[in-house]
Design an enzyme around this catalytic site. Structure first.
Site, PDB file in Angstrom:
ATOM      1  N   LYS A  14       3.790  -2.535  62.308  1.00  0.00           N
ATOM      2  CA  LYS A  14       4.560  -2.339  63.547  1.00  0.00           C
ATOM      3  C   LYS A  14       5.661  -1.295  63.365  1.00  0.00           C
ATOM      4  O   LYS A  14       5.800  -0.373  64.161  1.00  0.00           O
ATOM      5  CB  LYS A  14       5.194  -3.678  64.006  1.00  0.00           C
ATOM      6  CG  LYS A  14       4.183  -4.796  64.222  1.00  0.00           C
ATOM      7  CD  LYS A  14       4.854  -6.093  64.674  1.00  0.00           C
ATOM      8  CE  LYS A  14       5.796  -6.714  63.655  1.00  0.00           C
ATOM      9  NZ  LYS A  14       5.137  -7.228  62.435  1.00  0.00           N
ATOM     10  N   ARG A  88       8.881 -12.887  69.707  1.00  0.00           N
ATOM     11  CA  ARG A  88       8.130 -13.642  68.706  1.00  0.00           C
ATOM     12  C   ARG A  88       7.871 -15.076  69.159  1.00  0.00           C
ATOM     13  O   ARG A  88       7.232 -15.830  68.420  1.00  0.00           O
ATOM     14  CB  ARG A  88       8.924 -13.673  67.394  1.00  0.00           C
ATOM     15  CG  ARG A  88       8.518 -12.620  66.366  1.00  0.00           C
ATOM     16  CD  ARG A  88       9.499 -12.734  65.203  1.00  0.00           C
ATOM     17  NE  ARG A  88       9.008 -12.289  63.932  1.00  0.00           N
ATOM     18  CZ  ARG A  88       9.228 -11.080  63.420  1.00  0.00           C
ATOM     19  NH1 ARG A  88       9.865 -10.165  64.090  1.00  0.00           N
ATOM     20  NH2 ARG A  88       8.793 -10.797  62.206  1.00  0.00           N
ATOM     21  N   ARG A 127       5.621  -2.754  49.944  1.00  0.00           N
ATOM     22  CA  ARG A 127       6.509  -2.078  50.910  1.00  0.00           C
ATOM     23  C   ARG A 127       7.884  -1.744  50.337  1.00  0.00           C
ATOM     24  O   ARG A 127       8.502  -2.547  49.662  1.00  0.00           O
ATOM     25  CB  ARG A 127       6.698  -2.991  52.137  1.00  0.00           C
ATOM     26  CG  ARG A 127       7.821  -2.520  53.066  1.00  0.00           C
ATOM     27  CD  ARG A 127       7.728  -3.097  54.436  1.00  0.00           C
ATOM     28  NE  ARG A 127       7.950  -4.525  54.504  1.00  0.00           N
ATOM     29  CZ  ARG A 127       7.794  -5.247  55.634  1.00  0.00           C
ATOM     30  NH1 ARG A 127       7.424  -4.662  56.757  1.00  0.00           N
ATOM     31  NH2 ARG A 127       8.019  -6.538  55.609  1.00  0.00           N
ATOM     32  N   ARG A 161      12.797  -5.264  50.396  1.00  0.00           N
ATOM     33  CA  ARG A 161      13.409  -6.395  51.091  1.00  0.00           C
ATOM     34  C   ARG A 161      13.329  -7.660  50.263  1.00  0.00           C
ATOM     35  O   ARG A 161      12.303  -7.948  49.655  1.00  0.00           O
ATOM     36  CB  ARG A 161      12.710  -6.606  52.439  1.00  0.00           C
ATOM     37  CG  ARG A 161      13.264  -5.691  53.521  1.00  0.00           C
ATOM     38  CD  ARG A 161      12.420  -5.666  54.736  1.00  0.00           C
ATOM     39  NE  ARG A 161      12.050  -6.995  55.229  1.00  0.00           N
ATOM     40  CZ  ARG A 161      11.339  -7.195  56.332  1.00  0.00           C
ATOM     41  NH1 ARG A 161      10.941  -6.164  57.038  1.00  0.00           N
ATOM     42  NH2 ARG A 161      11.042  -8.410  56.717  1.00  0.00           N
ATOM     43  N   ARG A 172       6.495 -16.878  56.640  1.00  0.00           N
ATOM     44  CA  ARG A 172       6.511 -15.966  57.796  1.00  0.00           C
ATOM     45  C   ARG A 172       5.162 -15.971  58.509  1.00  0.00           C
ATOM     46  O   ARG A 172       5.095 -15.899  59.734  1.00  0.00           O
ATOM     47  CB  ARG A 172       6.889 -14.550  57.347  1.00  0.00           C
ATOM     48  CG  ARG A 172       8.402 -14.398  57.175  1.00  0.00           C
ATOM     49  CD  ARG A 172       8.774 -13.411  56.108  1.00  0.00           C
ATOM     50  NE  ARG A 172       8.471 -12.036  56.443  1.00  0.00           N
ATOM     51  CZ  ARG A 172       8.367 -11.051  55.537  1.00  0.00           C
ATOM     52  NH1 ARG A 172       8.509 -11.319  54.247  1.00  0.00           N
ATOM     53  NH2 ARG A 172       8.128  -9.834  55.923  1.00  0.00           N
TER      54      ARG A 172
HETATM   55  P1  ADP Z   1       8.270  -7.979  59.437  1.00  0.00           P
HETATM   56  O1  ADP Z   1       8.498  -6.482  59.448  1.00  0.00           O
HETATM   57  O2  ADP Z   1       7.855  -8.470  58.099  1.00  0.00           O
HETATM   58  O3  ADP Z   1       7.401  -8.448  60.572  1.00  0.00           O
HETATM   59  P2  ADP Z   1      10.942  -8.275  60.598  1.00  0.00           P
HETATM   60  O4  ADP Z   1      11.731  -7.219  59.949  1.00  0.00           O
HETATM   61  O5  ADP Z   1      10.443  -8.010  61.979  1.00  0.00           O
HETATM   62  O6  ADP Z   1       9.702  -8.657  59.644  1.00  0.00           O
HETATM   63  O7  ADP Z   1      11.732  -9.643  60.617  1.00  0.00           O
HETATM   64  C1  ADP Z   1      12.361 -10.150  59.455  1.00  0.00           C
HETATM   65  C2  ADP Z   1      12.938 -11.529  59.734  1.00  0.00           C
HETATM   66  O8  ADP Z   1      13.919 -11.443  60.782  1.00  0.00           O
HETATM   67  C3  ADP Z   1      11.934 -12.567  60.262  1.00  0.00           C
HETATM   68  O9  ADP Z   1      11.249 -13.220  59.195  1.00  0.00           O
HETATM   69  C4  ADP Z   1      12.853 -13.515  61.039  1.00  0.00           C
HETATM   70  O10 ADP Z   1      13.567 -14.361  60.160  1.00  0.00           O
HETATM   71  C5  ADP Z   1      13.858 -12.555  61.655  1.00  0.00           C
HETATM   72  N1  ADP Z   1      13.426 -12.072  62.994  1.00  0.00           N
HETATM   73  C6  ADP Z   1      13.141 -10.791  63.340  1.00  0.00           C
HETATM   74  N2  ADP Z   1      12.807 -10.692  64.639  1.00  0.00           N
HETATM   75  C7  ADP Z   1      12.886 -11.958  65.140  1.00  0.00           C
HETATM   76  C8  ADP Z   1      12.640 -12.530  66.433  1.00  0.00           C
HETATM   77  N3  ADP Z   1      12.235 -11.769  67.476  1.00  0.00           N
HETATM   78  N4  ADP Z   1      12.816 -13.871  66.578  1.00  0.00           N
HETATM   79  C9  ADP Z   1      13.232 -14.641  65.551  1.00  0.00           C
HETATM   80  N5  ADP Z   1      13.453 -14.172  64.315  1.00  0.00           N
HETATM   81  C10 ADP Z   1      13.293 -12.837  64.099  1.00  0.00           C
HETATM   82  P1  ADP Z   2       5.563  -4.475  59.958  1.00  0.00           P
HETATM   83  O1  ADP Z   2       6.680  -3.720  60.616  1.00  0.00           O
HETATM   84  O2  ADP Z   2       4.504  -4.894  60.925  1.00  0.00           O
HETATM   85  O3  ADP Z   2       6.032  -5.618  59.119  1.00  0.00           O
HETATM   86  P2  ADP Z   2       5.329  -2.083  58.255  1.00  0.00           P
HETATM   87  O4  ADP Z   2       5.213  -0.964  59.218  1.00  0.00           O
HETATM   88  O5  ADP Z   2       6.617  -2.291  57.570  1.00  0.00           O
HETATM   89  O6  ADP Z   2       4.823  -3.463  58.961  1.00  0.00           O
HETATM   90  O7  ADP Z   2       4.160  -1.902  57.179  1.00  0.00           O
HETATM   91  C1  ADP Z   2       4.005  -2.796  56.067  1.00  0.00           C
HETATM   92  C2  ADP Z   2       3.592  -1.980  54.809  1.00  0.00           C
HETATM   93  O8  ADP Z   2       2.260  -1.497  54.992  1.00  0.00           O
HETATM   94  C3  ADP Z   2       4.451  -0.762  54.546  1.00  0.00           C
HETATM   95  O9  ADP Z   2       4.594  -0.621  53.153  1.00  0.00           O
HETATM   96  C4  ADP Z   2       3.646   0.404  55.157  1.00  0.00           C
HETATM   97  O10 ADP Z   2       3.893   1.631  54.458  1.00  0.00           O
HETATM   98  C5  ADP Z   2       2.221  -0.049  54.953  1.00  0.00           C
HETATM   99  N1  ADP Z   2       1.319   0.342  56.058  1.00  0.00           N
HETATM  100  C6  ADP Z   2       1.595   0.371  57.377  1.00  0.00           C
HETATM  101  N2  ADP Z   2       0.509   0.739  58.108  1.00  0.00           N
HETATM  102  C7  ADP Z   2      -0.489   0.930  57.219  1.00  0.00           C
HETATM  103  C8  ADP Z   2      -1.876   1.316  57.337  1.00  0.00           C
HETATM  104  N3  ADP Z   2      -2.436   1.544  58.536  1.00  0.00           N
HETATM  105  N4  ADP Z   2      -2.615   1.409  56.212  1.00  0.00           N
HETATM  106  C9  ADP Z   2      -2.053   1.157  54.999  1.00  0.00           C
HETATM  107  N5  ADP Z   2      -0.765   0.799  54.801  1.00  0.00           N
HETATM  108  C10 ADP Z   2       0.016   0.688  55.890  1.00  0.00           C
END
Ligand code: ADP
Ligand code: ADP
Ligand code: ZN
Length: 219
Positions: A14, A88, A127, A161, A172
């Site tokens: 995302k 979410r 990541r 992270r 998660r």
């Molecule tokens: P990821 O990139 O792994 O999907 P995020 O960076 O979006 O994770 O979120 C990290 C953490 O922040 C989540 O595990 C949760 O604890 C909190 N968080 C983020 N967005 C939300 C949301 N919309 N509602 C509740 N908790 C959230």
């Molecule tokens: P999210 O925001 O959904 O948690 P991220 O954008 O942070 O996901 O991506 C998670 C990890 O996967 C990062 O290390 C990113 O560089 C890698 N990644 C993202 N998209 C792809 C893809 N299409 N193929 C391979 N690796 C990817």
């Protein structure tokens, strides 16, 4: 206005795709995860409250994240927003709909990024991000050109992270399936849902999202 939600489990890509959309379409990325991490790093009261919750991999309360989004929508002028990691829960989805309607706006597309669970572990464990500009990297699929230096801004502040560990990821994922995945049905019912194959490489996923947006605009 073009308002888009990127929906998918942790590690689906995302944030990576949101940054592309910022660059290519001039939209503003609203990542609740980034906002919460900022609050935590700057040591605000709210930051202290959410730190443990985030470390465990649980969701922060709806009240807190809806408040953060409400404030951004009020303060930031943009030609459109990319909601990354929000909503979410169903309550968050309802709140977002109400906030957009109140300002005379609407949702254009909810893009579900489909990635199977096995791939998520690989994605999350490799990541790292630039602490200065936020660029997202991966040890295997998207390394920096020069070790330890951000390609985009040249910063050496590359970070992993604290919650990107196996145990937190498990929690998660559980939260995703229990509380967030019902949004797929919700947005199917509202007619806003589009799905893309998130397992393809970054450029191909960006291309699929571009196609969806062009299609959504014609509706
Ligand atoms: P990821 O990139 O792994 O999907 P995020 O960076 O979006 O994770 O979120 C990290 C953490 O922040 C989540 O595990 C949760 O604890 C909190 N968080 C983020 N967005 C939300 C949301 N919309 N509602 C509740 N908790 C959230
Ligand atoms: P999210 O925001 O959904 O948690 P991220 O954008 O942070 O996901 O991506 C998670 C990890 O996967 C990062 O290390 C990113 O560089 C890698 N990644 C993202 N998209 C792809 C893809 N299409 N193929 C391979 N690796 C990817
Ligand atoms: Zn950088």
């Amino acid at each position: 206005m073009t308002n888009i939600i990127l929906l998918g489990p942790p590690g689906a890509g995302k944030g990576t795709q949101a940054r592309r959309l910022v660059e290519e379409r001039g939209l503003v990325q609203l990542s609740t995860g980034d906002m919460l991490r900022e609050a935590k790093d700057s040591g605000t009261e709210m930051g202290k409250v959410v730190a443990d919750v985030m470390a465990r991999g649980d969701l922060v309360t709806d009240e807190i994240v809806i408040g953060l989004i409400e404030e951004k929508l009020r303060m930031v002028k943009a030609k459109g927003f990319i909601f990354d990691g929000f909503p979410r829960t169903l309550a968050q989805a309802d709140a977002l709909g109400a906030l957009l309607r109140r300002s005379g706006n609407q949702l254009d597309a909810v893009i579900e990024m489909q990635v199977d669970d096995n791939a998520l572990v690989e994605r999350i464990s490799g990541r790292f991000t630039c602490g200065n500009c936020g660029e997202v990297y991966h040890d295997k699929t998207k390394p920096t050109a020069r070790a330890g230096v951000c390609d985009v801004c040249g910063s050496g502040d590359l970070r992993r992270r604290a919650d990107d560990n196996a145990e937190s990821l498990k929690q998660r994922l559980m939260e995703y399936y229990k509380k967030t995945s019902p949004l797929i049905g919700y947005y199917y019912a509202t007619g806003d849902l589009f799905s893309v194959d998130g397992l393809r490489d970054i450029d191909e996923v960006a291309q699929s999202i571009g196609n969806v947006l062009d299609q959504a605009k014609r509706h």
